[in-house]
Design an enzyme around this catalytic site. Sequence first.
Site, mmCIF file in Angstrom:
data_model
loop_
_atom_site.group_PDB
_atom_site.id
_atom_site.type_symbol
_atom_site.label_atom_id
_atom_site.label_comp_id
_atom_site.label_asym_id
_atom_site.label_seq_id
_atom_site.Cartn_x
_atom_site.Cartn_y
_atom_site.Cartn_z
ATOM 1 N N ARG A 20 0.642 -0.999 -0.148
ATOM 2 C CA ARG A 20 0.148 -0.076 0.282
ATOM 3 C C ARG A 20 0.998 1.149 -0.177
ATOM 4 O O ARG A 20 0.668 1.662 -0.764
ATOM 5 C CB ARG A 20 -1.040 0.301 0.944
ATOM 6 C CG ARG A 20 -2.185 1.360 0.966
ATOM 7 C CD ARG A 20 -1.564 2.710 1.602
ATOM 8 N NE ARG A 20 -1.248 1.813 2.888
ATOM 9 C CZ ARG A 20 -0.233 3.452 3.921
ATOM 10 N NH1 ARG A 20 0.359 5.041 2.967
ATOM 11 N NH2 ARG A 20 -0.201 3.431 4.928
ATOM 12 N N ASP A 21 1.908 2.013 1.058
ATOM 13 C CA ASP A 21 2.001 2.176 1.197
ATOM 14 C C ASP A 21 3.963 2.984 -0.158
ATOM 15 O O ASP A 21 3.823 4.000 0.065
ATOM 16 C CB ASP A 21 2.861 2.973 2.670
ATOM 17 C CG ASP A 21 2.782 3.987 2.779
ATOM 18 O OD1 ASP A 21 3.441 5.299 2.304
ATOM 19 O OD2 ASP A 21 3.498 4.548 4.146
ATOM 20 N N HIS A 212 4.335 4.468 12.781
ATOM 21 C CA HIS A 212 5.058 4.140 11.682
ATOM 22 C C HIS A 212 6.053 5.329 11.266
ATOM 23 O O HIS A 212 6.137 6.769 11.116
ATOM 24 C CB HIS A 212 3.561 4.278 10.943
ATOM 25 C CG HIS A 212 4.146 4.875 9.202
ATOM 26 N ND1 HIS A 212 3.087 3.874 8.803
ATOM 27 C CD2 HIS A 212 3.759 5.775 7.999
ATOM 28 C CE1 HIS A 212 3.036 3.463 7.110
ATOM 29 N NE2 HIS A 212 3.706 4.783 7.242
ATOM 30 N N HIS A 214 9.094 6.908 8.432
ATOM 31 C CA HIS A 214 9.119 7.344 6.888
ATOM 32 C C HIS A 214 10.514 7.339 7.497
ATOM 33 O O HIS A 214 11.135 8.040 8.822
ATOM 34 C CB HIS A 214 8.430 8.255 6.137
ATOM 35 C CG HIS A 214 7.556 7.269 5.707
ATOM 36 N ND1 HIS A 214 7.101 7.018 4.228
ATOM 37 C CD2 HIS A 214 6.454 7.380 6.362
ATOM 38 C CE1 HIS A 214 6.398 7.031 4.258
ATOM 39 N NE2 HIS A 214 4.947 6.770 5.050
ATOM 40 N N CYS A 245 3.896 9.552 0.931
ATOM 41 C CA CYS A 245 2.649 10.067 0.502
ATOM 42 C C CYS A 245 2.681 10.591 -0.574
ATOM 43 O O CYS A 245 3.756 11.712 -0.629
ATOM 44 C CB CYS A 245 2.638 10.445 1.457
ATOM 45 S SG CYS A 245 0.730 10.958 1.908
ATOM 46 N N ASN A 254 9.907 4.587 3.070
ATOM 47 C CA ASN A 254 9.358 3.948 4.749
ATOM 48 C C ASN A 254 10.939 3.349 5.309
ATOM 49 O O ASN A 254 11.768 2.835 4.991
ATOM 50 C CB ASN A 254 8.281 3.385 4.621
ATOM 51 C CG ASN A 254 6.925 3.822 4.228
ATOM 52 O OD1 ASN A 254 7.297 4.305 3.873
ATOM 53 N ND2 ASN A 254 6.251 3.593 5.431
#
Length: 309
Positions: A20-21, A212, A214, A245, A254
Site C-alpha cells: 500500500r504505502d 509508522h 518514514h 505519501c 518507509n
Amino acid sequence: MPDLFAALPDAVSVYEVSPRDGLQNEPGIVPLEGKKRIIRALAAAGLKRIEATSFVSPKWVPQLADAGDLLAQLPPPDGVTFSALVPNEKGLERARESTLPEIAVFLSSSETHNRLNTNKSVDASLDLFAGIVPQAREMGIRVRAYVSTVWGCPYEGPIAIDKSVGIARRLVEMGCYQVALSDTIGVGTPKQTKEIVQAALGELAVEQIALHLHDTRGTALANVLVGLELGVRNFDASIGGLGGCPYAPGASGNLATEDLVFLLEGMGLQTGIDLDKLIEAGAIAEQVVGRILPGKVHQAGAFRLRKAP
Ligand code: HMG
Ligand code: MG
C-alpha cells in the site's frame, strides 16, 4: 550507569505496508501480477499483518485502483491478515465486498496536509470516522488508524504533540484497536520521539500505539529504539524501504522491513520473520518495481562470514 536496554519487550509485531504505502507512491502502475508476487513473498517470509492495498479514490491514487481485483485473486495465506486503507463510506463498502477482516482509517494532525490528502478538515475527518469506525465494527471488521505528520508537516512545520495525541485518543474511543503515530516525511529525532511516545502513553495503552516511520533522513531506527525503550511493540515497515505519501512532497521510503528485522532479531527480540526470506522478498519487490530499492540490509545483505582472500 542505567541499563539502556532494561525495558525491551521480548517480541515485536511488524506491520507490513509496502503493497500500500510503497506501491501508491510508485510513478507507474505496478501490474496486478507483480503485486501478488510481492505479497506472497512477504507472507512466505513470515509477515502476518500486511496492508495489501487501499480503497481510496482511484482518481486520487490510480496506482491502487485494482484493490478489489487484487483481493479477489489473492486469498490471504493461513495465519495472515490483510488490511487496506479506507477513507470514507464508499471505501468501507468496497472493503466489506472484499470480505476484509481489517481496515485502516487515516487522517493528519496538520490541517493543510489533511486537506491536500483527503480534501477535508481534521474535524470533518474525525466526524466521518466517528460514523464509519463503529459501522465497520458492527460488520465484524477490526479498525486500525493512522495519524500523519505527528513529527512535522511539510507545509506547517512542527505540530503540537497534544493535538496529535488528542486525535489518537478520539480514534481509540471510536473503536480503533491501534493508532499508528506517523512520521510522514521522516523528520523525527529521538528526543522528539520520546516526548511524543510519552505523551501518547499518557492517553493510550502501550498496545494501542504503533510507530509508522518514514526513513527519509535516516533517523527511523533511532526512533524505533526509543519506542522500544518505552515499551512500544508495534512497528510499521516496508520491504526494501519502498514508500511515501503522494500528497506529502519529500516523503520518501518507509523504514525498510529488512532493516527493522535485522535490528530486532539482532537484539534478541522475536519477530517471527525469516530475514533470508525477507531479503528474497526485497529482491522480488525490486524486480517488480524495476528500480534499486534504498533499504540498507536490502543492499548489504545479512551478516555472513566470507572466505578471506
Ligand atoms: P473527494 O474528491 O473529496 O471525494 O475525495 P468525493 O466524495 O467528492 O468523490 C469524488 C469521486 O471519487 C466520486 O466519483 C466518488 O464516487 C469517488 P465521481 O462521482 O466523480 O465519478 N470516490 C471513490 N471511489 C472509490 N473509492 C472510494 C471513493 N471515494 C470517493 N473510497 C477522498 C476524498 C478521501 C476520497 C480522496 O481525497 C482520497 O481518496 N484520498 C486518498 C489519498 C491517499 O490515498 N493518500 C495516501 C494514503 S495516506 C498516507 O500515505 C499516509 C500514511 O502512510 C501514514 C503516514 O505516513 O503519515 C497512511
Ligand atoms: Mg506512510
